[in-house]
Design an enzyme around this catalytic site. Structure first.
Site, PDB file in Angstrom:
ATOM      1  N   HIS A 100      13.225   5.649  12.581  1.00  0.00           N
ATOM      2  CA  HIS A 100      12.913   5.694  11.165  1.00  0.00           C
ATOM      3  C   HIS A 100      13.962   6.850  10.726  1.00  0.00           C
ATOM      4  O   HIS A 100      14.363   7.776  11.399  1.00  0.00           O
ATOM      5  CB  HIS A 100      11.687   5.945  11.166  1.00  0.00           C
ATOM      6  CG  HIS A 100      11.352   5.577   9.596  1.00  0.00           C
ATOM      7  ND1 HIS A 100      11.488   6.693   8.665  1.00  0.00           N
ATOM      8  CD2 HIS A 100      10.372   4.825   8.778  1.00  0.00           C
ATOM      9  CE1 HIS A 100      11.026   6.474   7.517  1.00  0.00           C
ATOM     10  NE2 HIS A 100      10.392   5.199   7.647  1.00  0.00           N
ATOM     11  N   GLU A 138       0.194  -9.011  -1.056  1.00  0.00           N
ATOM     12  CA  GLU A 138      -0.450  -8.605   0.188  1.00  0.00           C
ATOM     13  C   GLU A 138      -1.874  -7.756  -0.305  1.00  0.00           C
ATOM     14  O   GLU A 138      -1.945  -6.530   0.296  1.00  0.00           O
ATOM     15  CB  GLU A 138       0.178  -7.820   0.918  1.00  0.00           C
ATOM     16  CG  GLU A 138      -0.173  -7.534   2.496  1.00  0.00           C
ATOM     17  CD  GLU A 138       0.873  -6.824   3.277  1.00  0.00           C
ATOM     18  OE1 GLU A 138       0.756  -5.523   3.209  1.00  0.00           O
ATOM     19  OE2 GLU A 138       1.722  -7.476   3.810  1.00  0.00           O
ATOM     20  N   HIS A 194       6.646   5.561  12.699  1.00  0.00           N
ATOM     21  CA  HIS A 194       6.500   6.468  11.483  1.00  0.00           C
ATOM     22  C   HIS A 194       5.453   7.012  10.581  1.00  0.00           C
ATOM     23  O   HIS A 194       5.571   7.538   9.975  1.00  0.00           O
ATOM     24  CB  HIS A 194       7.620   5.726  10.564  1.00  0.00           C
ATOM     25  CG  HIS A 194       6.763   4.446   9.855  1.00  0.00           C
ATOM     26  ND1 HIS A 194       5.821   4.622   8.814  1.00  0.00           N
ATOM     27  CD2 HIS A 194       6.776   3.244  10.282  1.00  0.00           C
ATOM     28  CE1 HIS A 194       5.445   3.722   8.467  1.00  0.00           C
ATOM     29  NE2 HIS A 194       5.860   2.514   9.291  1.00  0.00           N
ATOM     30  N   ARG A 200       2.654   8.653   8.778  1.00  0.00           N
ATOM     31  CA  ARG A 200       2.393   9.878   8.273  1.00  0.00           C
ATOM     32  C   ARG A 200       1.451  10.529   9.275  1.00  0.00           C
ATOM     33  O   ARG A 200       1.613  11.723   9.462  1.00  0.00           O
ATOM     34  CB  ARG A 200       2.150   9.851   6.894  1.00  0.00           C
ATOM     35  CG  ARG A 200       2.480  11.337   6.128  1.00  0.00           C
ATOM     36  CD  ARG A 200       2.654  10.605   4.622  1.00  0.00           C
ATOM     37  NE  ARG A 200       3.624  10.500   3.880  1.00  0.00           N
ATOM     38  CZ  ARG A 200       4.480  10.954   3.355  1.00  0.00           C
ATOM     39  NH1 ARG A 200       4.403  12.456   3.155  1.00  0.00           N
ATOM     40  NH2 ARG A 200       5.708  10.717   2.734  1.00  0.00           N
ATOM     41  N   ASP A 252       0.849  -1.263   0.042  1.00  0.00           N
ATOM     42  CA  ASP A 252       0.041   0.000  -0.031  1.00  0.00           C
ATOM     43  C   ASP A 252       0.841   1.146   0.070  1.00  0.00           C
ATOM     44  O   ASP A 252       0.299   2.329   0.441  1.00  0.00           O
ATOM     45  CB  ASP A 252      -0.882  -0.126   1.312  1.00  0.00           C
ATOM     46  CG  ASP A 252      -0.037  -0.291   2.577  1.00  0.00           C
ATOM     47  OD1 ASP A 252       1.183  -0.045   2.456  1.00  0.00           O
ATOM     48  OD2 ASP A 252      -0.710  -0.746   3.360  1.00  0.00           O
ATOM     49  N   GLU A 293      -1.964   5.086   2.704  1.00  0.00           N
ATOM     50  CA  GLU A 293      -2.063   3.650   2.683  1.00  0.00           C
ATOM     51  C   GLU A 293      -3.549   3.104   2.044  1.00  0.00           C
ATOM     52  O   GLU A 293      -3.688   2.297   1.129  1.00  0.00           O
ATOM     53  CB  GLU A 293      -1.492   2.991   3.590  1.00  0.00           C
ATOM     54  CG  GLU A 293       0.167   3.177   3.859  1.00  0.00           C
ATOM     55  CD  GLU A 293       0.419   4.291   4.488  1.00  0.00           C
ATOM     56  OE1 GLU A 293      -0.473   4.797   5.212  1.00  0.00           O
ATOM     57  OE2 GLU A 293       1.451   4.684   4.666  1.00  0.00           O
TER      58      GLU A 293
END
Ligand code: UD1
Ligand code: UDP
Length: 372
Positions: free
Chosen positions: A238, A118, A205, A207, A96, A132
């Site tokens: 990250h 996936e 991490h 967004r 994604d 995503e």
């Protein structure tokens, strides 16, 4: 001979696609081409080295603090020439990310069939996780082969009107990647630092969590660490500078926390397996920890991985400071609650997902993965 091209760009895509690259390369009736967008640079390269995968094409698009526009235009501009030159029979994308969505879109423009590895994970909230959920829903409209990791993911696709003959339940390729990583005799200086204390493993991490939500998550963790000297936290951070800024602000001078550079996937799995508890907003870690019986507090409001919640190993705690603080403390202070979460189970696959996908692409018989 059928030509299969795999396109990926970030660390988790690489971890889950490299076992498939190696499986496809072992098949004599398939020609395999690898194109990386390098949406991630250093974090991608580490994984490629680990799995000994050398890409045929590298779009090298990463920019510091890149926006969704940067990634989208970078991939769109770079991939066209590669697709037109190679004209693969099928392009495989994973999951994604923006690399995934834009590559699938480009294949649609050129009418090249897409295989989605996936496929079918859903929250049905396009802002969570962001971007995503939109990316994977959009790829499902485009893709011809839908490699669903679990029966639940396949059901989502069926409910959305995807054709049953295009949906294959394969298990998740991350479980393939995990077959050879965890070792009894594994050691690492960070684990020696933890010693007999409780290892708390942290990653973050997303967004949509950048900024204030992440500050709340980190503050909750800091408060619990300050009250529980028997805990030592290891946090492989990250590379996103927006994450680093908040982490430095909240965890500065915390003696019980080691913030370290991203670790190799081999190390990561061994750290997870030895953890008392994991706090994360990562997708992949929600799939890995259940195998080790390590409880995970998922610092997100939604998850597309309900299998781990049903199994009892994952718990959604959102990004509310008090909720994270209280749940984290409860797991440290109440053995019954902890024991109920910490039992090993494997709702995501049996380690043969790559073999199944290769069989399907070769047109061979395959048997769908069934959870025990
Ligand atoms: C991306 C994916 C997300 C996936 C995550 C896995 C999108 C929009 N996001 O998010 O779905 O869960 O990867 O980690 O597709 N950076 C480096 N070096 C690296 C990697 C990143 O310096 O090797 C820095 C750069 O400044 C970059 C920033 O991190 O601009 C953010 O990277 P980006 O790919 O945009 O977002 P992620 O949060 O990593
Ligand atoms: N991982 C790693 N090194 C690290 C942190 C994570 O190899 O320092 C691995 C982890 O084992 C998992 C994947 O990276 O397989 C998860 O990546 P990430 O959390 O960046 O992305 P997501 O899964 O949320 O898309």
């Amino acid at each position: 001979m059928k030509k299969i091209m795999l396109v990926f760009g970030t660390r988790p895509e690489a971890i889950k696609m490299c076992p498939l690259v190696n499986e496809l390369k072992s098949r004599q009736d398939l020609q395999t081409v690898v194109c990386v967008t390098a949406q991630h640079r250093q974090m991608l390269d580490r994984v490629l080295e680990t799995f000994h995968v050398v890409p045929d094409y590298d779009l090298n698009i990463m920019k510091n603090r890149q926006t969704l526009f940067d990634i989208t235009t970078g991939v769109l501009n770079g991939i066209r020439e590669v697709l037109e030159k190679e004209r693969p029979d099928v392009v495989l994308v994973h999951g994604d990310t923006s690399t995934t969505f834009v590559t699938a879109l480009s294949c649609f423009y050129l009418q090249i069939p897409v295989g989605h590895v996936e496929a079918g994970l859903r929250t049905y909230d396009i802002y969570s996780p962001y971007p995503e959920e939109f990316n994977r829903e959009a790829v499902s409209i485009i893709s011809k082969y839908n490699f669903a990791p679990t029966p639940r993911a396949a059901e989502n696709l069926l409910r959305e009107g995807r054709r049953a003959e295009n949906i294959y339940i394969t298990g998740n390729t991350v479980i393939d990647a995990m077959q050879h990583t965890v070792r009894e005799d594994y050691t690492h200086p960070e684990l020696e630092w933890v010693g007999k204390d409780k290892l708390i493993f942290i990653t973050a991490h997303r967004r949509e969590n950048l900024g204030e939500p992440m500050r709340r998550m980190f503050r909750a963790i800091r408060r619990v660490l300050d009250e529980h000297p028997e805990c030592k936290a290891v946090y492989p951070i990250h590379m996103n500078p927006a994450v680093r800024q908040v982490a430095e602000e909240v965890f500065g001078y915390c003696k019980q926390m080691h913030i370290i550079e991203p670790i190799d996937v081999f190390d990561c799995h061994n750290f997870e397996a030895r953890s008392f508890l994991c706090l994360t907003d990562s997708g992949g870690i929600q799939e890995e920890c259940p195998s080790y019986g390590v409880p995970v507090l998922v610092m997100r409001d939604t998850t597309e991985r309900p299998e781990g919640i049903d199994a009892g190993t994952l718990k959604l705690v959102g990004t509310n400071e008090e909720k994270i603080y209280k749940t984290f403390k409860l797991l440290l202070e109440n053995k019954d609650v902890y024991d109920r979460m910490s039992h090993a189970c494997n709702p995501y696959g049996d380690g043969n997902a790559s073999k199944r996908i290769a069989d399907i692409l070769e047109g061979k018989e395959f048997s769908a993965w069934q959870p025990a």
